[in-house]
Design a protein around this motif. Sequence first.
Motif, PDB file in Angstrom:
ATOM      1  N   CYS A  80       0.827  -1.197   0.000  1.00  0.00           N
ATOM      2  CA  CYS A  80       0.000   0.000   0.000  1.00  0.00           C
ATOM      3  C   CYS A  80       0.868   1.257   0.000  1.00  0.00           C
ATOM      4  CB  CYS A  80      -0.946  -0.008   1.200  1.00  0.00           C
ATOM      5  SG  CYS A  80      -2.163   1.338   1.192  1.00  0.00           S
ATOM      6  N   ASN A  81       1.906   1.272   0.834  1.00  0.00           N
ATOM      7  CA  ASN A  81       2.814   2.419   0.839  1.00  0.00           C
ATOM      8  C   ASN A  81       3.521   2.558  -0.497  1.00  0.00           C
ATOM      9  OD1 ASN A  81       2.453   3.529   3.424  1.00  0.00           O
ATOM     10  ND2 ASN A  81       3.730   1.956   4.350  1.00  0.00           N
ATOM     11  N   GLU A  82       3.953   1.423  -1.059  1.00  0.00           N
ATOM     12  CA  GLU A  82       4.721   1.435  -2.298  1.00  0.00           C
ATOM     13  C   GLU A  82       3.870   1.850  -3.493  1.00  0.00           C
ATOM     14  OE1 GLU A  82       7.287  -1.763  -4.997  1.00  0.00           O
ATOM     15  OE2 GLU A  82       5.934  -2.459  -3.429  1.00  0.00           O
ATOM     16  N   ARG A  83       2.697   1.238  -3.629  1.00  0.00           N
ATOM     17  CA  ARG A  83       1.939   1.373  -4.872  1.00  0.00           C
ATOM     18  C   ARG A  83       0.765   2.342  -4.800  1.00  0.00           C
ATOM     19  NH1 ARG A  83       1.796  -5.151  -6.251  1.00  0.00           N
ATOM     20  NH2 ARG A  83       4.065  -5.443  -6.255  1.00  0.00           N
ATOM     21  N   GLN A 133       8.564   3.927  12.151  1.00  0.00           N
ATOM     22  CA  GLN A 133       7.867   3.255  11.055  1.00  0.00           C
ATOM     23  C   GLN A 133       8.685   3.247   9.768  1.00  0.00           C
ATOM     24  OE1 GLN A 133       4.275   5.702  11.416  1.00  0.00           O
ATOM     25  NE2 GLN A 133       3.124   3.866  11.939  1.00  0.00           N
ATOM     26  N   SER A 134       9.982   3.416   9.891  1.00  0.00           N
ATOM     27  CA  SER A 134      10.824   3.447   8.691  1.00  0.00           C
ATOM     28  C   SER A 134      10.791   2.117   7.943  1.00  0.00           C
ATOM     29  CB  SER A 134      12.263   3.809   9.059  1.00  0.00           C
ATOM     30  OG  SER A 134      12.808   2.858   9.967  1.00  0.00           O
ATOM     31  N   TYR A 135      10.526   1.020   8.662  1.00  0.00           N
ATOM     32  CA  TYR A 135      10.480  -0.292   8.009  1.00  0.00           C
ATOM     33  C   TYR A 135       9.449  -0.323   6.893  1.00  0.00           C
ATOM     34  CZ  TYR A 135       9.459  -5.249   7.268  1.00  0.00           C
ATOM     35  OH  TYR A 135       9.217  -6.474   6.686  1.00  0.00           O
ATOM     36  N   VAL A 136       8.219   0.164   7.160  1.00  0.00           N
ATOM     37  CA  VAL A 136       7.159   0.082   6.155  1.00  0.00           C
ATOM     38  C   VAL A 136       7.362   1.103   5.040  1.00  0.00           C
ATOM     39  CG1 VAL A 136       5.471  -0.876   7.741  1.00  0.00           C
ATOM     40  CG2 VAL A 136       5.606   1.604   7.444  1.00  0.00           C
ATOM     41  N   LEU A 137       8.339   2.004   5.207  1.00  0.00           N
ATOM     42  CA  LEU A 137       8.668   2.969   4.156  1.00  0.00           C
ATOM     43  C   LEU A 137       9.911   2.559   3.381  1.00  0.00           C
ATOM     44  CD1 LEU A 137       8.093   6.247   6.211  1.00  0.00           C
ATOM     45  CD2 LEU A 137       6.567   5.269   4.476  1.00  0.00           C
ATOM     46  N   GLY A 138      10.450   1.396   3.717  1.00  0.00           N
ATOM     47  CA  GLY A 138      11.673   0.934   3.057  1.00  0.00           C
ATOM     48  C   GLY A 138      11.520   0.728   1.565  1.00  0.00           C
ATOM     49  N   VAL A 139      10.277   0.651   1.082  1.00  0.00           N
ATOM     50  CA  VAL A 139      10.020   0.449  -0.345  1.00  0.00           C
ATOM     51  C   VAL A 139      10.141   1.738  -1.150  1.00  0.00           C
ATOM     52  CG1 VAL A 139       8.552  -1.574  -0.067  1.00  0.00           C
ATOM     53  CG2 VAL A 139       7.553   0.714   0.108  1.00  0.00           C
ATOM     54  N   ARG A 152      13.821  -8.803  -6.142  1.00  0.00           N
ATOM     55  CA  ARG A 152      12.996  -7.593  -6.210  1.00  0.00           C
ATOM     56  C   ARG A 152      13.452  -6.639  -5.105  1.00  0.00           C
ATOM     57  NH1 ARG A 152       7.244 -10.310  -5.712  1.00  0.00           N
ATOM     58  NH2 ARG A 152       8.499 -11.744  -4.445  1.00  0.00           N
ATOM     59  N   PHE A 153      14.554  -5.926  -5.361  1.00  0.00           N
ATOM     60  CA  PHE A 153      15.092  -5.024  -4.349  1.00  0.00           C
ATOM     61  C   PHE A 153      15.191  -3.609  -4.907  1.00  0.00           C
ATOM     62  CE2 PHE A 153      18.776  -6.811  -6.559  1.00  0.00           C
ATOM     63  CZ  PHE A 153      19.578  -5.703  -6.810  1.00  0.00           C
ATOM     64  N   THR A 154      15.138  -2.636  -3.996  1.00  0.00           N
ATOM     65  CA  THR A 154      15.238  -1.229  -4.370  1.00  0.00           C
ATOM     66  C   THR A 154      16.103  -0.513  -3.340  1.00  0.00           C
ATOM     67  OG1 THR A 154      13.218  -0.681  -3.130  1.00  0.00           O
ATOM     68  CG2 THR A 154      12.969  -1.163  -5.488  1.00  0.00           C
ATOM     69  N   TRP A 155      16.585   0.668  -3.725  1.00  0.00           N
ATOM     70  CA  TRP A 155      17.393   1.488  -2.826  1.00  0.00           C
ATOM     71  C   TRP A 155      16.613   2.730  -2.440  1.00  0.00           C
ATOM     72  CZ3 TRP A 155      20.947  -1.685  -1.508  1.00  0.00           C
ATOM     73  CH2 TRP A 155      21.578  -2.507  -2.445  1.00  0.00           C
ATOM     74  N   ALA A 156      16.638   3.098  -1.166  1.00  0.00           N
ATOM     75  CA  ALA A 156      15.989   4.309  -0.669  1.00  0.00           C
ATOM     76  C   ALA A 156      17.038   5.419  -0.623  1.00  0.00           C
ATOM     77  CB  ALA A 156      15.383   4.068   0.708  1.00  0.00           C
ATOM     78  N   GLY A 157      17.276   6.048  -1.749  1.00  0.00           N
ATOM     79  CA  GLY A 157      18.363   7.011  -1.853  1.00  0.00           C
ATOM     80  C   GLY A 157      19.522   6.383  -2.604  1.00  0.00           C
ATOM     81  N   LEU A 158      20.704   6.938  -2.407  1.00  0.00           N
ATOM     82  CA  LEU A 158      21.869   6.420  -3.126  1.00  0.00           C
ATOM     83  C   LEU A 158      22.169   4.991  -2.689  1.00  0.00           C
ATOM     84  CD1 LEU A 158      24.327   9.472  -3.065  1.00  0.00           C
ATOM     85  CD2 LEU A 158      22.902   8.671  -4.966  1.00  0.00           C
ATOM     86  N   PRO A 159      22.506   4.095  -3.640  1.00  0.00           N
ATOM     87  CA  PRO A 159      22.880   2.718  -3.279  1.00  0.00           C
ATOM     88  C   PRO A 159      24.295   2.682  -2.725  1.00  0.00           C
ATOM     89  CG  PRO A 159      23.133   3.038  -5.637  1.00  0.00           C
ATOM     90  CD  PRO A 159      22.525   4.316  -5.097  1.00  0.00           C
ATOM     91  N   TYR A 195      19.426  -1.650   6.863  1.00  0.00           N
ATOM     92  CA  TYR A 195      19.826  -0.390   7.489  1.00  0.00           C
ATOM     93  C   TYR A 195      21.351  -0.306   7.588  1.00  0.00           C
ATOM     94  CZ  TYR A 195      15.003   0.136   9.253  1.00  0.00           C
ATOM     95  OH  TYR A 195      13.646   0.259   9.362  1.00  0.00           O
ATOM     96  N   VAL A 196      21.855   0.922   7.511  1.00  0.00           N
ATOM     97  CA  VAL A 196      23.233   1.223   7.891  1.00  0.00           C
ATOM     98  C   VAL A 196      23.132   2.328   8.932  1.00  0.00           C
ATOM     99  CG1 VAL A 196      25.466   2.093   7.163  1.00  0.00           C
ATOM    100  CG2 VAL A 196      24.207   0.530   5.675  1.00  0.00           C
ATOM    101  N   GLY A 197      23.341   1.973  10.181  1.00  0.00           N
ATOM    102  CA  GLY A 197      23.060   2.908  11.255  1.00  0.00           C
ATOM    103  C   GLY A 197      21.558   3.152  11.326  1.00  0.00           C
ATOM    104  N   THR A 198      21.163   4.419  11.337  1.00  0.00           N
ATOM    105  CA  THR A 198      19.738   4.742  11.350  1.00  0.00           C
ATOM    106  C   THR A 198      19.178   4.880   9.938  1.00  0.00           C
ATOM    107  OG1 THR A 198      20.156   7.145  11.417  1.00  0.00           O
ATOM    108  CG2 THR A 198      19.963   5.983  13.539  1.00  0.00           C
ATOM    109  N   ARG A 199      20.047   4.828   8.943  1.00  0.00           N
ATOM    110  CA  ARG A 199      19.580   5.040   7.569  1.00  0.00           C
ATOM    111  C   ARG A 199      18.986   3.778   6.964  1.00  0.00           C
ATOM    112  NH1 ARG A 199      22.788   5.650   1.842  1.00  0.00           N
ATOM    113  NH2 ARG A 199      20.846   5.622   0.643  1.00  0.00           N
ATOM    114  N   VAL A 200      17.836   3.925   6.293  1.00  0.00           N
ATOM    115  CA  VAL A 200      17.269   2.844   5.494  1.00  0.00           C
ATOM    116  C   VAL A 200      17.991   2.846   4.155  1.00  0.00           C
ATOM    117  CG1 VAL A 200      15.210   1.931   4.379  1.00  0.00           C
ATOM    118  CG2 VAL A 200      15.014   3.078   6.588  1.00  0.00           C
ATOM    119  N   LEU A 201      18.764   1.798   3.920  1.00  0.00           N
ATOM    120  CA  LEU A 201      19.515   1.718   2.673  1.00  0.00           C
ATOM    121  C   LEU A 201      18.638   1.201   1.531  1.00  0.00           C
ATOM    122  CD1 LEU A 201      22.301   2.129   1.406  1.00  0.00           C
ATOM    123  CD2 LEU A 201      22.835  -0.238   1.992  1.00  0.00           C
TER     124      LEU A 201
END
Length: 379
Positions: free
Chosen positions: A95-98, A144-150, A281-288, A345-351
């Motif tokens: 739902c968040n993604e699409r 809630q960063s987990y559900v925004l990882g997409v 099926r993977f994506t990057w949230a910002g720079l990979p 994650y890398v630290g607090t960042r969602v990779l």
Amino acid sequence: MSGGVDSAVAAARAVDAGHDVVGVHLALSRMPGTLRTGSRGCCTIEDSMDAQRAANIIGIPYYVWDFSERFKLDVVDDFIAEYSAGRTPNPCMRCNERIKFAALLEKALALGFDAVATGHYASIVTDAAGNRELHRASAWAKDQSYVLGVLTTEQLAHAMFPLGATPSKAEVRAEAAERGFSVANKPDSHDICFIPDGDTRGWLAERVGTATGEILDREGNVLGTHEGAHAYTVGQRRGLSIGTPADDGKPRFVLEVRPKENTVVVGPKAALDIAEIAGSRFTWAGLPPEHPEQEWECEVQIRAHADPVPARAVVVSVADGRQELVITPDYPLNGVAPGQTAVVYVGTRVLGQATIDRTVSAVPVGTRAGGAVPVGPRG
């Protein structure tokens, strides 16, 4: 604006920050009875009324946008297809993604808006080069960063999370009460909104059908029968109805669902420990990562409220030309199923994130569970 306290306060804060704000509620079903109501829903008629009352107090325009067809295709039908394929999907991620950051954002940009703001507890940080990164919220328990990882790089460029720096949900409720919002003490929504009575097994049976199949142990021995493999999920213990007890007298758990053969594989709890997960099926949230083909250290989270686990990750090429994100935790993950989402994650960042396609058990077939050697943390 879902009709809850978080999105109401987020909208008010966006106005306070000087933005030109319009409140939008998403109608996700044309049949109100097909969505959960009260504290268990998020997009029902009563929720739309709560959202409108909050918008009126804030003093912003308010609209209800009908996304029911898109929701059915991209979330509900996907949920059915994933279960039919033996996977365990997360409809909130879809739902968040699409919907919220694809369909909604596309329409918002087309109408001339700059961003979509939501009441999610997450933060966006801009690095020295101007690149936007998704980070955990300051309130760990509500993060809630987990559900925004997409979210992708382009979507992050048009996203706002006004609650990200808020220390606690209690502070948001107190602010809502001060602002006069009727939703100040409204319970959080939870569970699957499009299954009204919460009976996922029965809901799927109506749409997928039932068919008798076999329940097997890891060696292929038949232990019992079932009425449809789609009704089982990895890690499930109850409802197996196996008459013959295990040799050690301990309970069995679902280890694997094989929809093509309509079989369910069960075994000891220790066999649920997973030493490796992977997904194409993977994506990057910002720079990979600068060199994703070289193994890097990270943390992996496989459920919204799970603790992150130290891990190593790498992108590899597989036989059919696809690329696969392979994640090896420092110690076994428990009860992971294909179809779940692994957020890195890398630290607090969602990779980034990957939908899990395959898992590797820490207890190989033929190994006594009690004699398995666990994978320990590095160092």
